[in-house]
Write a protein that holds these residues in place. Structure first.
Motif, PDB file in Angstrom:
ATOM      1  N   HIS A   1       0.807  -1.084   0.105  1.00  0.00           N
ATOM      2  CA  HIS A   1       0.122   0.120  -0.034  1.00  0.00           C
ATOM      3  C   HIS A   1       0.818   1.289   0.100  1.00  0.00           C
TER       4      HIS A   1
ATOM      5  N   GLU B   1      -0.911   4.093  -1.461  1.00  0.00           N
ATOM      6  CA  GLU B   1      -1.814   4.934  -0.298  1.00  0.00           C
ATOM      7  C   GLU B   1      -1.003   5.695   0.540  1.00  0.00           C
TER       8      GLU B   1
ATOM      9  N   GLY C   1      -2.587  -1.845   6.366  1.00  0.00           N
ATOM     10  CA  GLY C   1      -2.219  -0.946   5.371  1.00  0.00           C
ATOM     11  C   GLY C   1      -3.412  -0.003   5.434  1.00  0.00           C
TER      12      GLY C   1
END
Length: 520
Positions: free
Chosen positions: A35, A38, A478
């Motif tokens: 991730h 993100e 995550g």
């Protein structure tokens, strides 16, 4: 001005953002290695000027952040306290070092990477390592080039892993039937096991490129060994094969155990391989452990390895990444036989990834209690993004039999991106393709993707015995996951106080949860 400290550990990246007063702008966030985009979006979400700061052991993230327009600095050991054996300095310490004096840190340049400003140090360590390199080459624990007697090269990639580029490189190699060796970092080996499986399936070799791509000459001997051993374990687990026998140092390395060279210089020609259609090979060198397979045998060994056959006859598809593709399986304990048996139903390979405990409950269900209609238990409320995995482990203390209600599951339904209650109106009615579990011995556990639709189907007439079970769930680190109970912090704190997972402290972390949004 905002200062973001970014540290790494076995579980991913922890981010702390503070302001000029040293106050946190948000609670610490933990992002799994899958991730990273993100994480970058999270940093871009802060208003105002922000400095993203890593330490010198974190070389797997700076390039991506700079490519996405972030300003990245490196904090060196003199700016920080003592590092843990297998982790960066704490994120809050890195952020605090930037706040104390950003000008003392090194601003990284995209074309120079984590080593920005340390090139003279690298050159000096290369110079003083020449004798150690010669000795390692003589012992054949370090290979810089082939004999030159044959028209052969070895094509190698120092690979993150990093989508979509890893897949594109593999596509080109397959098109021209060219084998290569990919030296992978442990951090991303745990995140992208599907790439490792494909490499083995298509005849490529896999080598060790450390866990976090640090400046190796700043590590202690034990820290370096930890980087190498953890990466070997991660690659072997993720790829379903043996641990690598080759290690490619980063620019320069010193090592201290298991037959690796003590000090290794850089900028040597690539190891010889076999006739190829390619004009040149990437420059570098490789070290392997004494007594193991040499580089010339690595490709042949890799070509013989194949991904283990799966129960449903195929490898992971685009929506079956790692544990996200696990449909369901059950493990049955057979105490009378003195062993544990395993029965698997259309179950895809799962991968090793950082998970946190989410919630647990237990129940005694009487025979006359109505069944539970079709539903799933994936906790993200929008139900549109399934890139992060959640799994449920259903422990049946007394097992299941014809005297208790049965568990019914709908294989493949975890891909639907549907709301939890999308099939509630069907009650417990039979559905096409369903699988019924009604004969499990005591102590059995059924593990399923939390987004898989399932139901508890009662016995006709409410006859039979009660059913006892414990339901535990775990979420991939995550994204922020919503808690399901208002007392979630107490549960996690109590688990830590009881030291329920001494080797897995991340299991009961609070960093992966959002605030509780329901009624208290």
């Amino acid at each position: 001005m905002l200062y973001s400290g970014i540290s790494w550990s076995a579980d991913g990246f922890t981010v702390d953002v503070i302001d000029e007063r040293g106050e946190r702008r948000q609670p610490s966030r933990l992002f799994g290695p899958r991730h990273t985009q993100e994480l970058i979006r999270y940093l871009h979400g802060f208003a105002g000027e922000l400095a993203a700061v890593v330490d010198s052991t974190n070389g797997v993230l700076d390039g991506r952040m700079m490519a996405e327009g972030l300003t990245v600095y490196r904090a060196d050991p003199q700016h920080l306290g003592e590092r843990p054996p297998f982790a960066a300095a704490p994120a809050e310490d890195i952020a605090a070092a930037a706040r104390r004096g950003l000008g003392a840190l090194t601003r990284l340049e995209r074309h120079r990477g984590t080593q920005t400003g340390r090139e003279p140090d690298l050159a000096e360590f290369a110079r003083i390592s020449e004798q150690a390199l010669a000795e390692a080459t003589e012992r054949r624990t370090c290979v810089s080039r082939g004999s030159g007697e044959r028209r052969e090269i070895s094509l190698t990639f120092d690979d993150g892993l990093q989508p979509p580029y890893t897949g594109q490189v593999l596509d080109i190699l397959r098109r021209y039937d060219v084998p290569a060796t990919f030296f992978c970092t442990g951090m991303y080996a745990t995140a992208y096991p599907e790439y490792l499986a494909r490499m083995l399936e298509e005849g490529h070799g896999i080598g060790n490129h450390t866990w976090s791509h640090p400046l190796l000459f700043e590590l202690t001997r034990s820290q370096l060994v930890e980087q190498l051993d953890r990466t070997n374990e991660a690659i072997a687990t993720a790829a379903g094969g043996r641990a690598p026998t080759l290690f490619r140092p980063l620019r320069l390395a010193h090592s201290g155990s298991a037959g690796l060279a003590r000090r290794i210089g850089t900028h040597h020609r690539a190891v010889g391989r076999r006739p190829g259609r390619l004009a040149d090979a990437r420059r570098g060198h490789h070290c392997h452990r004494r007594g193991r397979a040499g580089p010339a045998r690595l490709h042949r060994a890799a070509a013989r390895q194949r991904r283990r056959p799966l129960a449903d006859g195929g490898g992971p598809g685009p929506d079956d990444r790692g544990a996200a593709g696990a449909r369901f399986q059950h493990r049955s304990g057979r105490a009378a036989a003195g062993r544990t048996g395993t029965s698997t139903h259309t179950c895809r390979r799962t991968r090793r990834a950082p998970y946190a405990f989410h919630h647990l409950h237990s129940d005694r269900q009487a025979p006359d209690v109505p069944g539970k209609p079709w539903h799933h238990d994936y906790e993200h409320s929008t139900q549109t993004d399934r890139s992060a995995t959640m799994v449920h482990a259903l422990h049946y203390l007394d097992g299941l039999s014809t005297d208790t209600s049965s568990l019914v599951v709908l294989p493949g339904s975890h891909r639907e991106r549907a709301d939890k209650a999308a099939r509630v109106h069907l009650g417990t009615d039979p559905l096409p393709g369903e699988v019924v579990l009604e004969e499990l011995p005591p102590g059995s556990t059924v593990v399923l993707h939390s987004a898989l639709f399932h139901a508890r189907r009662p016995r006709p007439g409410g006859l039979g015995k009660p059913r006892y079970f414990v339901d535990a769930s775990y979420c991939e680190v995550g994204p922020l996951w919503p808690p399901v109970k208002p007392y979630w912090r107490y549960m996690l704190r109590r688990a830590r106080e009881l030291n329920l997972a001494p080797d897995r402290p991340e299991l009961f972390t609070e960093l992966t949860f959002a605030e509780y949004g329901g009624a208290a």
